[in-house]
Write a protein that holds these residues in place. Structure first.
Motif, PDB file in Angstrom:
ATOM      1  N   ARG A 101     -20.062  33.095 -12.844  1.00  0.00           N
ATOM      2  CA  ARG A 101     -19.403  32.284 -13.870  1.00  0.00           C
ATOM      3  C   ARG A 101     -18.004  32.823 -14.096  1.00  0.00           C
ATOM      4  O   ARG A 101     -17.705  33.967 -13.715  1.00  0.00           O
ATOM      5  N   LEU A 102     -17.154  32.008 -14.708  1.00  0.00           N
ATOM      6  CA  LEU A 102     -15.768  32.386 -14.923  1.00  0.00           C
ATOM      7  C   LEU A 102     -15.501  32.605 -16.409  1.00  0.00           C
ATOM      8  O   LEU A 102     -16.215  32.087 -17.275  1.00  0.00           O
ATOM      9  N   ALA A 103     -14.455  33.358 -16.705  1.00  0.00           N
ATOM     10  CA  ALA A 103     -13.999  33.473 -18.082  1.00  0.00           C
ATOM     11  C   ALA A 103     -13.561  32.091 -18.565  1.00  0.00           C
ATOM     12  O   ALA A 103     -13.022  31.297 -17.791  1.00  0.00           O
ATOM     13  N   PRO A 104     -13.815  31.748 -19.828  1.00  0.00           N
ATOM     14  CA  PRO A 104     -13.494  30.394 -20.317  1.00  0.00           C
ATOM     15  C   PRO A 104     -12.067  29.963 -20.061  1.00  0.00           C
ATOM     16  O   PRO A 104     -11.816  28.803 -19.717  1.00  0.00           O
ATOM     17  N   GLU A 105     -11.099  30.871 -20.196  1.00  0.00           N
ATOM     18  CA  GLU A 105      -9.703  30.482 -20.004  1.00  0.00           C
ATOM     19  C   GLU A 105      -9.453  30.021 -18.575  1.00  0.00           C
ATOM     20  O   GLU A 105      -8.803  28.984 -18.342  1.00  0.00           O
ATOM     21  N   ALA A 106      -9.966  30.759 -17.596  1.00  0.00           N
ATOM     22  CA  ALA A 106      -9.789  30.369 -16.194  1.00  0.00           C
ATOM     23  C   ALA A 106     -10.544  29.084 -15.882  1.00  0.00           C
ATOM     24  O   ALA A 106     -10.032  28.201 -15.179  1.00  0.00           O
ATOM     25  N   ALA A 107     -11.763  28.953 -16.411  1.00  0.00           N
ATOM     26  CA  ALA A 107     -12.560  27.747 -16.166  1.00  0.00           C
ATOM     27  C   ALA A 107     -11.857  26.514 -16.703  1.00  0.00           C
ATOM     28  O   ALA A 107     -11.767  25.476 -16.020  1.00  0.00           O
ATOM     29  N   VAL A 108     -11.350  26.603 -17.924  1.00  0.00           N
ATOM     30  CA  VAL A 108     -10.686  25.454 -18.543  1.00  0.00           C
ATOM     31  C   VAL A 108      -9.394  25.107 -17.803  1.00  0.00           C
ATOM     32  O   VAL A 108      -9.071  23.928 -17.597  1.00  0.00           O
ATOM     33  N   ALA A 109      -8.649  26.120 -17.354  1.00  0.00           N
ATOM     34  CA  ALA A 109      -7.405  25.860 -16.626  1.00  0.00           C
ATOM     35  C   ALA A 109      -7.686  25.138 -15.307  1.00  0.00           C
ATOM     36  O   ALA A 109      -6.969  24.199 -14.932  1.00  0.00           O
ATOM     37  N   ILE A 110      -8.728  25.557 -14.601  1.00  0.00           N
ATOM     38  CA  ILE A 110      -9.077  24.914 -13.328  1.00  0.00           C
ATOM     39  C   ILE A 110      -9.486  23.461 -13.557  1.00  0.00           C
ATOM     40  O   ILE A 110      -9.035  22.544 -12.852  1.00  0.00           O
ATOM     41  N   VAL A 111     -10.321  23.233 -14.545  1.00  0.00           N
ATOM     42  CA  VAL A 111     -10.794  21.869 -14.812  1.00  0.00           C
ATOM     43  C   VAL A 111      -9.649  20.985 -15.315  1.00  0.00           C
ATOM     44  O   VAL A 111      -9.587  19.789 -14.995  1.00  0.00           O
ATOM     45  N   ALA A 112      -8.723  21.557 -16.064  1.00  0.00           N
ATOM     46  CA  ALA A 112      -7.556  20.778 -16.501  1.00  0.00           C
ATOM     47  C   ALA A 112      -6.729  20.329 -15.302  1.00  0.00           C
ATOM     48  O   ALA A 112      -6.224  19.194 -15.271  1.00  0.00           O
ATOM     49  N   ASP A 113      -6.567  21.199 -14.305  1.00  0.00           N
ATOM     50  CA  ASP A 113      -5.860  20.811 -13.076  1.00  0.00           C
ATOM     51  C   ASP A 113      -6.533  19.613 -12.420  1.00  0.00           C
ATOM     52  O   ASP A 113      -5.872  18.640 -12.018  1.00  0.00           O
ATOM     53  N   ILE A 114      -7.861  19.693 -12.287  1.00  0.00           N
ATOM     54  CA  ILE A 114      -8.592  18.618 -11.616  1.00  0.00           C
ATOM     55  C   ILE A 114      -8.533  17.333 -12.442  1.00  0.00           C
ATOM     56  O   ILE A 114      -8.445  16.228 -11.888  1.00  0.00           O
TER      57      ILE A 114
END
Length: 413
Positions: A101-114
């Motif tokens: 799993r990823l840290a929330p900040e990295a996860a949210v940044a990746i999903v925002a890109d997509i």
């Protein structure tokens, strides 16, 4: 071994294999490219080839920093290939396999890109239909973003639509990856832009938790959960982020955000989750999901009922993958009675680390101990009540006056 793809490209080295084809590192007139060569049995389908050519304009015109651009479509003999920009990095599934799993900040940044990439695609009238970690590439040469995340790009646009042709899959069939399928697809409705939002919210949940909200067990059980179950809360994330996930996982497509709204809202939340560590939750084990498998198996063709782990190939004769998230599943649309079957409520509830899994031996032992304690306490209360009653009765029998004991008898003259 190198091979020619059309007259302009050379495929030099295999980068990966998927259910629909093989991705090669190739060379073209303008330098290195990635070439997705579809399977030969797909290339021999003339109707699919026709659809492939018809989609050419839409796919070639889709350009965005968070979309892997398609440079060319090649139809040459038995070769059917998409020539794409080469992204030097890895896919999100590989990252999840490594980190869980990823840290929330990295996860949210990746999903925002997509989400930004999907917004551009939806504006152009293109629905991806197969958003999942395998189709998200991380550009390791790009600048680091929030939480140390690499720029994320969505790939494989158009592949699901091309394969899901009317002749290959009737209206009573579902094609997709079970963990990420929106409820309306399971119910047989045509896929619109909202299915991508649902799938992307599922990816975000998975990046945070390490598992998908409705996955696990037989594909039929997974499909039914998408329609009947409520997403289980994730402990430890801000309520604003959780409510965003819940909205994008809504059963009704109209209740979900648009891709542009989702991307903007996620970026607004980045300061709130900056520096948060990865969540500490345990994945619900497969046993609890597989308890539903007998009823769910009715949703699968008879030949597939023996397979518990959803490794159903997209193409007849293809080698099944190891996980139901690595391949497509082709199943008939479950009927209303099948979708209504099984347990209702919250699916696959995440547990705090160390807490026993419901239904496990440890959970049963804890439950037995609780029952014994409660039973003993109840017995003691009953015994105490009995002693009190006995004492009261005994006092009446030994301490009452004759007048008291004979007050109901008539007096004699």
């Amino acid at each position: 071994m190198a091979r020619k793809i059309g007259s302009r490209y050379t495929a030099n080295q295999i980068l990966g294999r998927g259910s629909a084809g093989t991705v090669w590192l190739g060379e073209g007139p303008e330098g290195p490219v990635a070439i997705k060569l579809l399977r030969e049995d797909l290339a021999s389908d003339q109707e699919l080839v026709g659809r492939f050519v018809q989609e050419r304009t839409a796919l070639l015109g889709l350009e965005h920093p968070h979309v892997v651009s398609v440079r060319d479509l090649v139809v040459d003999g038995n070769d059917l290939a998409l020539v794409m920009d080469l992204v030097r990095g890895t896919d999100l599934r590989t990252r999840l396999d490594r980190d869980r799993r990823l840290a929330p900040e990295a996860a949210v940044a990746i999903v925002a890109d997509i989400a930004d990439g999907l917004a551009a695609a939806h504006a152009a009238g293109v629905v991806h239909r197969d958003v999942k970690p395998e189709n998200v590439l991380l550009d390791m040469q790009g600048p680091l973003g929030p939480g140390g995340s690499h720029p994320a790009l969505l790939t494989d646009f158009g592949v699901a639509k091309l394969i899901d042709s009317p002749r290959r899959t009737r209206a009573t069939k579902i094609i997709g990856t079970p963990d990420y399928l929106a409820p309306e697809i399971v119910e047989g409705l045509p896929p619109r832009a909202a299915v991508d939002i649902y799938a992307l919210a599922t990816v975000l949940y998975e990046l945070l938790a390490g598992f998908t909200p409705f996955g696990g067990g037989h594909p039929g059980a997974v499909l039914r959960r998408h329609v009947t179950e409520t997403v289980a809360p994730l402990p430890g994330i801000p309520d604003e982020l959780w409510q965003l996930i819940v909205q994008c996982l809504a059963k009704a497509p109209a209740s979900r955000l648009r891709a542009s709204e989702l991307g903007a809202r996620l970026r607004e939340l980045l300061p709130l989750i900056a520096g948060m560590p990865p969540l500490d939750v345990d994945e619900p084990e497969a046993e609890s999901a597989e308890d539903e498998a007998p009823a769910a198996e009715e949703a699968a063709p008879a030949g597939e009922r023996a397979r518990r782990r959803g490794a159903v190939p997209l193409v007849p004769g293809a080698k099944p993958a190891d996980s139901n998230r690595d391949t497509h599943t082709s199943m008939r649309v479950p009927g209303p009675d099948e979708l209504a079957g099984g347990a209702r409520g919250t699916a696959r509830v995440p547990r705090a680390t160390g807490a026993p899994r419901p239904g496990s031996a440890r959970h049963r032992a804890v439950t037995r101990r609780r029952r014994i304690v409660l039973g003993t306490a109840a017995a003691l209360l009953v015994a105490a009540a009995g002693v009190g009653t006995w004492l009261a009765t005994s006092e009446d029998d030994t301490g009452a006056t004759p007048q008291d004991t004979n007050n109901s008898a008539p007096s004699t003259p």
